[in-house]
Design a protein around this motif. Structure first.
Motif, PDB file in Angstrom:
ATOM      1  N   VAL A  61       0.891  -1.349  -0.048  1.00 36.79           N
ATOM      2  CA  VAL A  61      -0.105   0.020   0.026  1.00 36.79           C
ATOM      3  C   VAL A  61       0.795   1.433   0.027  1.00 36.79           C
ATOM      4  O   VAL A  61       1.947   1.237   0.867  1.00 36.79           O
ATOM      5  N   PRO A  62       0.859   2.100  -0.996  1.00 32.23           N
ATOM      6  CA  PRO A  62       1.694   3.221  -1.246  1.00 32.23           C
ATOM      7  C   PRO A  62       1.687   4.324   0.143  1.00 32.23           C
ATOM      8  O   PRO A  62       0.593   4.233   0.810  1.00 32.23           O
ATOM      9  N   ASN A  63       2.606   4.871   0.192  1.00 31.07           N
ATOM     10  CA  ASN A  63       2.618   6.021   1.239  1.00 31.07           C
ATOM     11  C   ASN A  63       1.316   6.921   0.728  1.00 31.07           C
ATOM     12  O   ASN A  63       1.367   7.586  -0.145  1.00 31.07           O
ATOM     13  N   HIS A  64       0.824   7.262   1.926  1.00 34.91           N
ATOM     14  CA  HIS A  64      -0.420   8.222   1.765  1.00 34.91           C
ATOM     15  C   HIS A  64      -0.883   8.748   3.190  1.00 34.91           C
ATOM     16  O   HIS A  64      -0.120   8.356   4.174  1.00 34.91           O
ATOM     17  N   THR A  65      -1.486  10.039   3.040  1.00 34.30           N
ATOM     18  CA  THR A  65      -2.221  10.518   4.100  1.00 34.30           C
ATOM     19  C   THR A  65      -3.789  10.331   4.313  1.00 34.30           C
ATOM     20  O   THR A  65      -4.350   9.964   3.110  1.00 34.30           O
ATOM     21  N   ASN A  66      -4.444  10.526   5.223  1.00 32.27           N
ATOM     22  CA  ASN A  66      -5.913  10.393   5.537  1.00 32.27           C
ATOM     23  C   ASN A  66      -5.988  11.629   6.019  1.00 32.27           C
ATOM     24  O   ASN A  66      -5.578  12.172   7.037  1.00 32.27           O
ATOM     25  N   GLU A  67      -7.352  12.143   6.082  1.00 25.79           N
ATOM     26  CA  GLU A  67      -7.998  13.122   6.863  1.00 25.79           C
ATOM     27  C   GLU A  67      -8.469  12.956   7.945  1.00 25.79           C
ATOM     28  O   GLU A  67      -8.584  14.014   8.697  1.00 25.79           O
ATOM     29  N   VAL A  68      -8.448  11.774   8.371  1.00 27.24           N
ATOM     30  CA  VAL A  68      -9.109  11.352   9.917  1.00 27.24           C
ATOM     31  C   VAL A  68      -7.916  10.468  10.534  1.00 27.24           C
ATOM     32  O   VAL A  68      -7.172   9.829   9.815  1.00 27.24           O
ATOM     33  N   GLU A  69      -7.992  10.430  11.764  1.00 25.36           N
ATOM     34  CA  GLU A  69      -7.012   9.363  12.395  1.00 25.36           C
ATOM     35  C   GLU A  69      -7.591   8.032  12.296  1.00 25.36           C
ATOM     36  O   GLU A  69      -8.522   7.942  11.853  1.00 25.36           O
ATOM     37  N   HIS A  70      -6.637   7.097  12.710  1.00 24.88           N
ATOM     38  CA  HIS A  70      -6.815   5.607  12.621  1.00 24.88           C
ATOM     39  C   HIS A  70      -6.326   5.128  13.748  1.00 24.88           C
ATOM     40  O   HIS A  70      -5.395   5.275  13.971  1.00 24.88           O
ATOM     41  N   GLU A  71      -7.097   4.336  14.405  1.00 24.80           N
ATOM     42  CA  GLU A  71      -6.793   3.524  15.252  1.00 24.80           C
ATOM     43  C   GLU A  71      -6.662   2.023  15.064  1.00 24.80           C
ATOM     44  O   GLU A  71      -7.753   1.514  14.263  1.00 24.80           O
ATOM     45  N   GLN A  72      -5.669   1.294  15.039  1.00 26.97           N
ATOM     46  CA  GLN A  72      -5.530  -0.342  14.473  1.00 26.97           C
ATOM     47  C   GLN A  72      -5.109  -1.147  15.486  1.00 26.97           C
ATOM     48  O   GLN A  72      -4.210  -0.726  16.372  1.00 26.97           O
ATOM     49  N   TYR A  79       3.593  -7.638   9.549  1.00 29.44           N
ATOM     50  CA  TYR A  79       3.841  -6.817   8.486  1.00 29.44           C
ATOM     51  C   TYR A  79       4.620  -5.515   8.813  1.00 29.44           C
ATOM     52  O   TYR A  79       4.929  -5.377  10.119  1.00 29.44           O
ATOM     53  N   THR A  80       5.006  -4.800   7.810  1.00 29.56           N
ATOM     54  CA  THR A  80       5.704  -3.705   7.979  1.00 29.56           C
ATOM     55  C   THR A  80       4.742  -2.389   7.731  1.00 29.56           C
ATOM     56  O   THR A  80       4.250  -2.544   6.803  1.00 29.56           O
ATOM     57  N   VAL A  81       4.994  -1.374   8.624  1.00 29.80           N
ATOM     58  CA  VAL A  81       4.227  -0.228   8.487  1.00 29.80           C
ATOM     59  C   VAL A  81       5.226   0.881   8.530  1.00 29.80           C
ATOM     60  O   VAL A  81       6.117   0.698   9.474  1.00 29.80           O
ATOM     61  N   GLY A  82       5.233   1.860   7.395  1.00 32.48           N
ATOM     62  CA  GLY A  82       5.827   3.163   7.842  1.00 32.48           C
ATOM     63  C   GLY A  82       5.021   4.134   8.311  1.00 32.48           C
ATOM     64  O   GLY A  82       3.708   4.393   7.901  1.00 32.48           O
ATOM     65  N   LEU A  83       5.569   4.680   9.354  1.00 38.45           N
ATOM     66  CA  LEU A  83       4.621   5.955  10.079  1.00 38.45           C
ATOM     67  C   LEU A  83       5.818   7.012  10.071  1.00 38.45           C
ATOM     68  O   LEU A  83       6.661   7.217  10.817  1.00 38.45           O
ATOM     69  N   ASP A  84       5.241   8.042   9.257  1.00 39.67           N
ATOM     70  CA  ASP A  84       6.044   9.443   9.220  1.00 39.67           C
ATOM     71  C   ASP A  84       7.382   9.199   9.209  1.00 39.67           C
ATOM     72  O   ASP A  84       8.416   9.948   9.772  1.00 39.67           O
ATOM     73  N   GLY A  85       7.800   8.219   8.019  1.00 45.20           N
ATOM     74  CA  GLY A  85       9.274   8.224   7.913  1.00 45.20           C
ATOM     75  C   GLY A  85      10.063   7.027   8.516  1.00 45.20           C
ATOM     76  O   GLY A  85      11.227   6.696   8.362  1.00 45.20           O
ATOM     77  N   GLU A  86       9.317   6.493   9.768  1.00 44.86           N
ATOM     78  CA  GLU A  86      10.067   5.423  10.340  1.00 44.86           C
ATOM     79  C   GLU A  86       9.278   4.207  10.052  1.00 44.86           C
ATOM     80  O   GLU A  86       7.954   3.894   9.815  1.00 44.86           O
ATOM     81  N   GLU A  87      10.109   3.096  10.115  1.00 45.54           N
ATOM     82  CA  GLU A  87       9.422   1.665   9.716  1.00 45.54           C
ATOM     83  C   GLU A  87       9.152   0.732  11.045  1.00 45.54           C
ATOM     84  O   GLU A  87      10.140   0.698  12.021  1.00 45.54           O
ATOM     85  N   TYR A  88       8.240   0.049  11.147  1.00 46.77           N
ATOM     86  CA  TYR A  88       7.840  -0.721  12.259  1.00 46.77           C
ATOM     87  C   TYR A  88       7.233  -1.992  11.815  1.00 46.77           C
ATOM     88  O   TYR A  88       6.491  -2.030  11.101  1.00 46.77           O
ATOM     89  N   THR A  89       7.870  -3.187  12.467  1.00 40.73           N
ATOM     90  CA  THR A  89       7.173  -4.528  12.031  1.00 40.73           C
ATOM     91  C   THR A  89       6.276  -4.610  13.156  1.00 40.73           C
ATOM     92  O   THR A  89       6.633  -4.466  14.543  1.00 40.73           O
ATOM     93  N   GLY A 101      -3.333  13.099   8.819  1.00 41.98           N
ATOM     94  CA  GLY A 101      -2.329  13.899   7.987  1.00 41.98           C
ATOM     95  C   GLY A 101      -1.033  13.088   8.085  1.00 41.98           C
ATOM     96  O   GLY A 101       0.119  13.468   7.494  1.00 41.98           O
ATOM     97  N   VAL A 102      -0.685  11.999   9.142  1.00 40.37           N
ATOM     98  CA  VAL A 102       0.642  11.455   9.114  1.00 40.37           C
ATOM     99  C   VAL A 102       0.689  10.416   7.769  1.00 40.37           C
ATOM    100  O   VAL A 102      -0.023   9.638   7.530  1.00 40.37           O
ATOM    101  N   PRO A 103       1.971  10.877   6.960  1.00 43.38           N
ATOM    102  CA  PRO A 103       2.199   9.733   6.086  1.00 43.38           C
ATOM    103  C   PRO A 103       2.306   8.429   6.506  1.00 43.38           C
ATOM    104  O   PRO A 103       3.097   8.241   7.529  1.00 43.38           O
ATOM    105  N   HIS A 104       1.725   7.430   5.789  1.00 42.48           N
ATOM    106  CA  HIS A 104       1.984   5.993   6.266  1.00 42.48           C
ATOM    107  C   HIS A 104       1.677   5.099   5.004  1.00 42.48           C
ATOM    108  O   HIS A 104       1.495   5.399   4.031  1.00 42.48           O
TER     109      HIS A 104
END
Length: 133
Positions: A61-72, A79-89, A101-104
């Motif tokens: 899933v490409p780097n993107h932003t959303n207008e609303v917050e997400h709780e997951q 899986y790996t998620v990129g959050l605001d330039g940092e990678e997390y497994t 607004g946070v790129p992920h």
């Protein structure tokens, strides 16, 4: 301050939806990601929508932003998620907060599908795909 008589209060009706009835569809913005809406305003939920996402092996899933917050909350897999330039497994049992607004982005490099619950407030959730530069 007045008390509300619960027998006369108006609001949403309690709802139970069965997992076997969940209808899923591929997510346009991602490759190998599907989404099913568990609960939303059509069920009478006044504030939030709860969705279940699945990332197939090899999903991107490409780097993107959303207008609303997400709780997951991660249900299965890793899986790996990129959050605001940092990678997390992340893996089963992990929880994430992705502020508006946070790129992920997401990537499943594993051999098994991964799944997570994502809760968002109702409202405009415009997705803006960012350049990979």
């Amino acid at each position: 301050m007045s008390e509300t008589d619960p027998t006369t209060a108006t609001g949403p009706e309690p709802t139970v939806k069965r997992g076997n009835d969940l209808v899923t569809a591929e997510v346009d913005a991602g490759d190998g990601m599907s989404k099913g809406v568990l609960i939303d305003e059509s069920d009478g939920a006044p504030h939030f929508a709860m969705r279940r996402f699945e990332l197939a092996p090899g999903a991107r899933v490409p780097n993107h932003t959303n207008e609303v917050e997400h709780e997951q909350y991660v249900l299965a897999g890793e899986y790996t998620v990129g959050l605001d330039g940092e990678e997390y497994t992340v893996a089963e049992g992990d929880a994430l907060l992705i502020p508006s607004g946070v790129p992920h982005w997401y990537r499943n490099d594993g051999d098994e599908a991964a799944a997570f619950i994502c809760v968002v407030p109702h409202g405009d959730d415009t997705i803006r795909v960012l350049d990979d530069d």
